[in-house]
Design a protein around this motif. Structure first.
Motif, PDB file in Angstrom:
ATOM      1  N   VAL A  38      46.155  47.490  28.718  1.00 28.17           N
ATOM      2  CA  VAL A  38      46.063  46.029  28.670  1.00 28.17           C
ATOM      3  C   VAL A  38      44.686  45.603  29.147  1.00 28.17           C
ATOM      4  O   VAL A  38      44.205  46.071  30.194  1.00 28.17           O
ATOM      5  CB  VAL A  38      47.152  45.367  29.536  1.00 28.17           C
ATOM      6  CG1 VAL A  38      46.829  43.905  29.810  1.00 28.17           C
ATOM      7  CG2 VAL A  38      48.512  45.482  28.865  1.00 28.17           C
ATOM      8  N   HIS A  39      44.044  44.743  28.372  1.00 28.40           N
ATOM      9  CA  HIS A  39      42.834  44.046  28.806  1.00 28.40           C
ATOM     10  C   HIS A  39      43.247  42.617  29.122  1.00 28.40           C
ATOM     11  O   HIS A  39      43.701  41.885  28.229  1.00 28.40           O
ATOM     12  CB  HIS A  39      41.778  44.059  27.709  1.00 28.40           C
ATOM     13  CG  HIS A  39      41.202  45.407  27.431  1.00 28.40           C
ATOM     14  ND1 HIS A  39      39.995  45.821  27.951  1.00 28.40           N
ATOM     15  CD2 HIS A  39      41.683  46.447  26.706  1.00 28.40           C
ATOM     16  CE1 HIS A  39      39.740  47.062  27.539  1.00 28.40           C
ATOM     17  NE2 HIS A  39      40.761  47.460  26.789  1.00 28.40           N
ATOM     18  N   LEU A  40      43.110  42.226  30.375  1.00 28.68           N
ATOM     19  CA  LEU A  40      43.497  40.882  30.811  1.00 28.68           C
ATOM     20  C   LEU A  40      42.228  40.058  30.994  1.00 28.68           C
ATOM     21  O   LEU A  40      41.382  40.374  31.830  1.00 28.68           O
ATOM     22  CB  LEU A  40      44.283  40.954  32.121  1.00 28.68           C
ATOM     23  CG  LEU A  40      44.687  39.625  32.763  1.00 28.68           C
ATOM     24  CD1 LEU A  40      45.570  38.812  31.825  1.00 28.68           C
ATOM     25  CD2 LEU A  40      45.401  39.865  34.090  1.00 28.68           C
TER      26      LEU A  40
ATOM     27  N   ARG B 297      47.084  51.853  31.812  1.00 29.87           N
ATOM     28  CA  ARG B 297      45.737  51.411  32.151  1.00 29.87           C
ATOM     29  C   ARG B 297      45.636  49.892  32.060  1.00 29.87           C
ATOM     30  O   ARG B 297      46.170  49.268  31.139  1.00 29.87           O
ATOM     31  CB  ARG B 297      44.702  52.056  31.232  1.00 29.87           C
ATOM     32  CG  ARG B 297      43.282  51.559  31.500  1.00 29.87           C
ATOM     33  CD  ARG B 297      42.198  52.479  30.993  1.00 29.87           C
ATOM     34  NE  ARG B 297      40.875  51.942  31.269  1.00 29.87           N
ATOM     35  CZ  ARG B 297      40.285  51.973  32.461  1.00 29.87           C
ATOM     36  NH1 ARG B 297      40.904  52.540  33.484  1.00 29.87           N
ATOM     37  NH2 ARG B 297      39.090  51.458  32.638  1.00 29.87           N
ATOM     38  N   LEU B 298      44.914  49.317  33.024  1.00 31.53           N
ATOM     39  CA  LEU B 298      44.702  47.877  33.087  1.00 31.53           C
ATOM     40  C   LEU B 298      43.221  47.593  33.321  1.00 31.53           C
ATOM     41  O   LEU B 298      42.621  48.153  34.245  1.00 31.53           O
ATOM     42  CB  LEU B 298      45.534  47.256  34.217  1.00 31.53           C
ATOM     43  CG  LEU B 298      45.240  45.797  34.570  1.00 31.53           C
ATOM     44  CD1 LEU B 298      45.633  44.873  33.414  1.00 31.53           C
ATOM     45  CD2 LEU B 298      45.963  45.392  35.853  1.00 31.53           C
ATOM     46  N   GLU B 299      42.635  46.750  32.486  1.00 33.24           N
ATOM     47  CA  GLU B 299      41.269  46.274  32.703  1.00 33.24           C
ATOM     48  C   GLU B 299      41.323  44.759  32.852  1.00 33.24           C
ATOM     49  O   GLU B 299      41.783  44.063  31.944  1.00 33.24           O
ATOM     50  CB  GLU B 299      40.346  46.667  31.550  1.00 33.24           C
ATOM     51  CG  GLU B 299      40.069  48.164  31.471  1.00 33.24           C
ATOM     52  CD  GLU B 299      38.894  48.496  30.565  1.00 33.24           C
ATOM     53  OE1 GLU B 299      38.026  47.612  30.365  1.00 33.24           O
ATOM     54  OE2 GLU B 299      38.848  49.632  30.066  1.00 33.24           O
ATOM     55  N   VAL B 300      40.866  44.281  33.996  1.00 32.86           N
ATOM     56  CA  VAL B 300      40.852  42.844  34.271  1.00 32.86           C
ATOM     57  C   VAL B 300      39.435  42.338  34.057  1.00 32.86           C
ATOM     58  O   VAL B 300      38.499  42.783  34.733  1.00 32.86           O
ATOM     59  CB  VAL B 300      41.320  42.542  35.709  1.00 32.86           C
ATOM     60  CG1 VAL B 300      41.331  41.037  35.944  1.00 32.86           C
ATOM     61  CG2 VAL B 300      42.699  43.124  35.955  1.00 32.86           C
ATOM     62  N   HIS B 301      39.267  41.425  33.118  1.00 30.58           N
ATOM     63  CA  HIS B 301      37.946  40.870  32.805  1.00 30.58           C
ATOM     64  C   HIS B 301      37.869  39.476  33.434  1.00 30.58           C
ATOM     65  O   HIS B 301      38.383  38.497  32.873  1.00 30.58           O
ATOM     66  CB  HIS B 301      37.743  40.811  31.297  1.00 30.58           C
ATOM     67  CG  HIS B 301      37.846  42.151  30.637  1.00 30.58           C
ATOM     68  ND1 HIS B 301      36.755  42.965  30.423  1.00 30.58           N
ATOM     69  CD2 HIS B 301      38.920  42.839  30.171  1.00 30.58           C
ATOM     70  CE1 HIS B 301      37.149  44.088  29.842  1.00 30.58           C
ATOM     71  NE2 HIS B 301      38.460  44.034  29.679  1.00 30.58           N
ATOM     72  N   ALA B 302      37.277  39.428  34.617  1.00 30.15           N
ATOM     73  CA  ALA B 302      37.187  38.164  35.355  1.00 30.15           C
ATOM     74  C   ALA B 302      36.142  38.332  36.447  1.00 30.15           C
ATOM     75  O   ALA B 302      35.886  39.448  36.914  1.00 30.15           O
ATOM     76  CB  ALA B 302      38.539  37.803  35.982  1.00 30.15           C
ATOM     77  N   THR B 303      35.543  37.238  36.857  1.00 29.14           N
ATOM     78  CA  THR B 303      34.668  37.303  38.025  1.00 29.14           C
ATOM     79  C   THR B 303      35.536  37.385  39.274  1.00 29.14           C
ATOM     80  O   THR B 303      36.686  36.901  39.278  1.00 29.14           O
ATOM     81  CB  THR B 303      33.778  36.057  38.118  1.00 29.14           C
ATOM     82  OG1 THR B 303      34.616  34.914  38.339  1.00 29.14           O
ATOM     83  CG2 THR B 303      32.979  35.865  36.836  1.00 29.14           C
ATOM     84  N   PRO B 304      35.028  37.999  40.346  1.00 28.67           N
ATOM     85  CA  PRO B 304      35.810  38.030  41.588  1.00 28.67           C
ATOM     86  C   PRO B 304      36.217  36.637  42.058  1.00 28.67           C
ATOM     87  O   PRO B 304      37.317  36.443  42.565  1.00 28.67           O
ATOM     88  CB  PRO B 304      34.860  38.712  42.582  1.00 28.67           C
ATOM     89  CG  PRO B 304      33.980  39.569  41.727  1.00 28.67           C
ATOM     90  CD  PRO B 304      33.787  38.785  40.455  1.00 28.67           C
ATOM     91  N   GLU B 305      35.333  35.655  41.851  1.00 27.37           N
ATOM     92  CA  GLU B 305      35.631  34.299  42.303  1.00 27.37           C
ATOM     93  C   GLU B 305      36.817  33.717  41.545  1.00 27.37           C
ATOM     94  O   GLU B 305      37.698  33.077  42.133  1.00 27.37           O
ATOM     95  CB  GLU B 305      34.393  33.396  42.130  1.00 27.37           C
ATOM     96  CG  GLU B 305      33.205  33.748  43.011  1.00 27.37           C
ATOM     97  CD  GLU B 305      32.475  35.003  42.535  1.00 27.37           C
ATOM     98  OE1 GLU B 305      31.767  35.630  43.364  1.00 27.37           O
ATOM     99  OE2 GLU B 305      32.612  35.363  41.335  1.00 27.37           O
ATOM    100  N   VAL B 306      36.842  33.919  40.233  1.00 28.15           N
ATOM    101  CA  VAL B 306      37.942  33.378  39.433  1.00 28.15           C
ATOM    102  C   VAL B 306      39.242  34.109  39.753  1.00 28.15           C
ATOM    103  O   VAL B 306      40.308  33.488  39.854  1.00 28.15           O
ATOM    104  CB  VAL B 306      37.615  33.468  37.927  1.00 28.15           C
ATOM    105  CG1 VAL B 306      38.856  33.208  37.082  1.00 28.15           C
ATOM    106  CG2 VAL B 306      36.521  32.471  37.574  1.00 28.15           C
ATOM    107  N   LEU B 307      39.166  35.436  39.945  1.00 29.74           N
ATOM    108  CA  LEU B 307      40.389  36.175  40.290  1.00 29.74           C
ATOM    109  C   LEU B 307      40.934  35.719  41.636  1.00 29.74           C
ATOM    110  O   LEU B 307      42.144  35.509  41.785  1.00 29.74           O
ATOM    111  CB  LEU B 307      40.101  37.678  40.316  1.00 29.74           C
ATOM    112  CG  LEU B 307      41.310  38.576  40.590  1.00 29.74           C
ATOM    113  CD1 LEU B 307      42.397  38.382  39.540  1.00 29.74           C
ATOM    114  CD2 LEU B 307      40.900  40.037  40.659  1.00 29.74           C
ATOM    115  N   ARG B 308      40.052  35.553  42.621  1.00 29.86           N
ATOM    116  CA  ARG B 308      40.513  35.061  43.935  1.00 29.86           C
ATOM    117  C   ARG B 308      41.159  33.681  43.795  1.00 29.86           C
ATOM    118  O   ARG B 308      42.203  33.408  44.397  1.00 29.86           O
ATOM    119  CB  ARG B 308      39.335  34.972  44.907  1.00 29.86           C
ATOM    120  CG  ARG B 308      38.771  36.299  45.388  1.00 29.86           C
ATOM    121  CD  ARG B 308      37.784  36.059  46.511  1.00 29.86           C
ATOM    122  NE  ARG B 308      37.015  37.253  46.816  1.00 29.86           N
ATOM    123  CZ  ARG B 308      35.795  37.499  46.372  1.00 29.86           C
ATOM    124  NH1 ARG B 308      35.182  36.594  45.594  1.00 29.86           N
ATOM    125  NH2 ARG B 308      35.156  38.610  46.691  1.00 29.86           N
TER     126      ARG B 308
END
Length: 612
Positions: free
Chosen positions: A556-558, A583-594
Motif C-alpha cells: 500500500v502507498h498511502l 509493505r506500507l509506504e506513507v507519502h507525507a511530510t512529518p508535519e502533515v503526518l503529526r
C-alpha cells in the motif's frame, strides 16, 4: 449582538460570504432561506443552515453551544442565550415528540428526521440489552472443545475469539470489534456452527442466518472469507449441517432490507421483519445512523444481531458512527462480574477486572479481538497502526527507521508526485502485459495507491491521471482512448442486474481480436462483461482510503496532501495503513503526518447519553 439588528439582507450577505469560503453549501443556504420565508428569526434560520451542515459532515446533531461561534472568522454572531431564546420561541423548533422541522433536546439540536433515527435506534438497542442472557457452556468454547485454536497463546492468555462467540451466544446483541486479520469471520463461523448444533440437539429447525455488509464488495469478501473458513470445521461432529444453514450469498444492507433507489422506506421493517434468527453484519463501522436504525427496526422478535467491524476505522460517510460509539461506551473487554462468573475459565489472567456496578450495560455485549493474524502486533505495520491509534506521531515516525523493508516514509519537503506516479506506473506495468484474467486480477490486488482526498494535486483524480500519462508513454497507448488492455476499473454504484456493486474492481483485457472485455472476480472463478455493461465506474490505479475499507493489498502507498487538511485524522491513516499485508509506504511530510495523528474523528450524537 443579535442577528436581528443586521436585517435579513445583511444576514443573507454574511451567509453567502460563509458559502464563498466553503464553510456552508448551497443546500444550507436554501434551508436558511426557507426558514426566513416561513417566519423564522435570523438566529433560527442560521440554526437551520448549521444543523444541516453538521448532518452533512457526519454528525447526528449540533450542540447548541456550537451555534454562536460556528462561522470561523466572523466571531460570535450572537450569544448562546440569544439562540436558546430564539429556538424555544420559534414554531419551527419543537421538543422531543413534537412534529417540527428542528428538535431541541438537552441542548442538542436535530433535524427532525435524524432525531427520529437516533431515538428509534436507541429504543431498539435498549430492547436487545434488556433481553435476559442465555446460559453458555464454557467447556464447549474452551481448548477442550476443539472449536477454537489455542496455539500460539501464552499461559493465562485469553482466547478472545472464543469469548466473542460466548458473548454472541449469551446475548441477542453482540458487537465484535477487531483490526484486520483478528479472526472476526473465524469467530462467526464457529458461532453459526454452535447455533446449528444447539438447534439440532433440541430437535428444532436449523436457524435462519442472514449475512450482510454495507457495500457489495464487502459482502462478497465476507462470503469468500466464510467459504475459505469452512475447511477449518471439517471433522467436527455435524459440520456438514453448517453448509446447509449458511446462505448462498451475503447481501448488501440495501438489498437485505429491500431498500430501492427511489425511496427510503424499506420492504422489511417492524411490521414486516426479516425472516432470520440471526443477522450478522460485517464492516459495521461503515453503517450510518439511518441504515442502522432501519436494520434494527427490521429485526424479528427474538432474533440475534451480531455487528462485526473495527472500532478504529473510518466511520460511515453519512451521519453517525454507531459501532465506534457502542465500543467507546463499553470500554475494552470489561464485563460485569456476573458475566465473568458465567464465562469462568474462558477468561484468562490477562482479562481486565470486572466493571463496577452501574457501569454501561453495553459492556457485556462488546468484545475487542486483540491478536492479528495478517500482521503481528510486533511487526512494523502492527506497531505503526498502534502508534497511529494512540495519536503518537513521534513514535510513528521513529518506526520508519526500524524496518525499512516493511515500512517507509520517503524523505523530502513534500511528496514527489511525479516520482510516485512513475513508481506506481512501473508497478502496474505487468498488468498491461497480462494475458489471463486470473493473472490480471491477482496483479491488481498486489498494490494500490490510497489517497486521503479525491481532488487536489495528491487526490484520486489527479493521481490516476498522472499514472495513466506515464503508462501512455511507456506502452504507446492512445491518451484519448478510454479503454485499453490492462485498464483497472472500480465500480461506483450498485447494479443488481449486472451483479456489480459499489467498490468492485475489475480489469479490461483485449480478447486477441481487438474486442475488449472487463473481467471481475466471480464465485469460484471470473466473469467477463462488455465495457458498455459496466455501471458508473472510473480507473483505479489510485483510490480513496474510504473506498479501500474491507480490502487488502500486498503493498500500500498511502498519500497525504502536502498541507494539513480537516479531512486528515488518525482514523484515516489507520484505515489506509492496515490495508497493507506486507509493505506500507506513507507519502507525507512529518508535519502533515503529526497533524493527522493529532486529530480524531468526533461525531456529535446523543446515542451514548440515551444508552449510558
Amino acid at each position: 449582538m443579535s442577528l436581528l439588528t443586521t436585517g435579513h439582507e445583511g444576514f443573507r450577505t454574511r451567509l453567502e460570504a460563509a458559502f464563498g469560503r466553503g464553510q456552508l453549501q448551497a443546500i444550507d443556504l436554501a434551508l436558511a432561506d426557507w426558514a426566513l420565508r416561513h417566519g423564522a428569526d435570523a438566529e433560527v434560520a442560521l440554526a437551520f443552515a448549521l444543523v444541516n451542515r453538521a448532518t452533512a459532515d457526519g454528525h447526528a446533531c449540533l450542540a447548541v453551544a456550537e451555534l454562536a461561534p460556528a462561522i470561523p472568522g466572523e466571531g460570535p454572531w450572537c450569544s448562546g442565550a440569544d439562540f436558546i431564546a430564539a429556538l424555544t420561541a420559534s414554531p419551527l423548533v419543537g421538543w422531543p415528540g413534537e412534529a417540527r422541522p428542528l428538535i431541541l433536546e438537552d441542548r442538542r439540536l436535530y433535524l427532525h428526521r435524524y432525531w427520529r433515527y437516533e431515538t428509534r435506534l436507541a429504543a431498539r438497542l435498549e430492547a436487545l440489552l434488556a433481553a435476559p442472557p442465555q446460559p453458555v457452556a464454557p467447556e464447549v468454547l474452551g481448548p477442550e472443545g476443539g472449536l477454537f485454536d489455542g496455539r500460539g497463546l501464552s499461559p493465562g492468555e485469553t482466547q478472545w475469539q472464543a469469548v466473542a462467540a460466548a458473548v454472541a451466544l449469551r446475548h441477542r446483541l453482540a458487537v465484535i470489534s477487531g483490526g484486520p486479520g483478528t479472526g472476526k469471520t473465524y469467530t462467526v463461523l464457529r458461532l453459526v456452527y454452535l447455533l446449528t448444533e444447539a438447534a439440532a440437539a433440541a430437535c428444532l429447525r436449523p436457524p435462519v442466518v442472514a449475512l450482510a455488509a454495507p457495500t457489495g464488495k464487502a459482502a462478497a469478501r465476507m462470503m469468500q472469507s466464510i467459504r475459505d473458513g469452512l475447511a477449518g470445521l471439517v471433522g467436527l461432529p455435524g459440520a456438514a449441517r453448517i453448509a446447509e444453514v449458511l446462505p448462498p450469498a451475503a447481501n448488501t444492507l440495501h438489498r437485505l432490507l429491500g431498500l430501492g433507489r427511489q425511496g427510503t422506506r424499506p420492504r422489511h421493517d417492524a411490521d414486516n421483519p426479516l425472516p432470520a434468527d440471526a443477522v450478522i453484519v460485517d464492516e459495521a463501522s461503515m453503517v450510518d445512523l439511518p441504515m442502522m436504525a432501519k436494520l434494527l427496526d427490521a429485526l424479528a422478535p427474538g432474533a440475534r444481531l451480531v455487528l462485526l467491524g473495527d472500532r478504529f476505522q473510518l466511520a460511515a460517510v453519512e451521519s453517525g458512527s454507531v459501532l465506534a460509539e457502542l465500543c467507546a461506551l463499553a470500554g475494552r473487554n470489561r464485563f460485569s462480574a456476573e458475566q465473568c462468573n458465567a464465562f469462568g475459565p474462558l477468561l484468562g489472567e490477562d482479562a481486565p477486572a470486572p466493571v463496577t456496578a452501574g457501569a454501561a450495560r453495553i459492556a457485556d455485549h462488546v468484545v475487542t479481538l486483540e491478536r492479528s493474524h495478517r500482521f503481528h502486533a510486533d511487526s512494523a505495520i502492527g506497531r505503526f497502526a498502534a502508534a497511529v491509534n494512540a495519536g503518537d506521531g513521534e513514535q510513528a515516525l521513529a518506526l520508519v527507521d526500524d524496518d525499512p523493508e516493511t515500512l517507509s516514509l520517503p524523505e523530502g519537503p513534500a511528496p514527489d508526485l511525479s516520482a510516485l506516479a512513475m513508481q506506481l506506473a512501473e508497478a502496474y506495468s505487468p498488468l498491461l502485459e497480462a494475458t489471463e484474467p486470473q493473472e490480471a486480477l491477482a496483479l491488481l490486488e498486489r498494490i494500490r495507491l490510497l489517497c486521503a482526498t479525491r481532488v487536489g494535486p495528491a487526490g484520486v483524480v489527479a493521481m490516476n491521471r498522472r499514472i495513466r500519462e506515464v503508462l501512455d508513454l511507456r506502452h504507446d497507448l492512445d491518451p484519448d482512448r478510454q479503454w485499453f488492455h490492462g485498464r483497472p476499473v472500480i465500480v461506483l454504484r450498485n447494479d443488481y442486474r449486472a451483479g456489480l456493486f459499489n467498490g468492485d474492481t475489475g480489469v479490461c483485457l483485449d480478447d486477441g481480436a481487438g474486442r475488449f472485455r472487463v473481467w471481475f472476480p466471480a464465485e469460484q472463478s471470473v466473469r467477463a462483461l462488455l465495457p458498455t455493461s459496466i455501471p458508473e465506474h472510473e480507473t483505479v490505479f489510485a483510490m480513496s482510503v474510504h473506498k479501500s475499507q474491507g480490502s487488502e493489498f500486498d503493498t500500500v502507498h498511502l498519500l497525504l496532501p502536502e498541507a494539513d487538511s480537516p479531512v486528515l485524522s488518525r482514523e484515516l491513516v489507520y484505515t489506509g495503513a492496515t490495508r497493507a499485508r506486507t509493505r506500507l509506504e506513507v507519502h507525507a511530510t512529518p508535519e502533515v503526518l503529526r497533524a493527522a495523528l493529532s486529530r480524531r474523528v468526533e461525531r456529535r450524537s446523543g446515542l451514548a447519553a440515551r444508552l449510558g
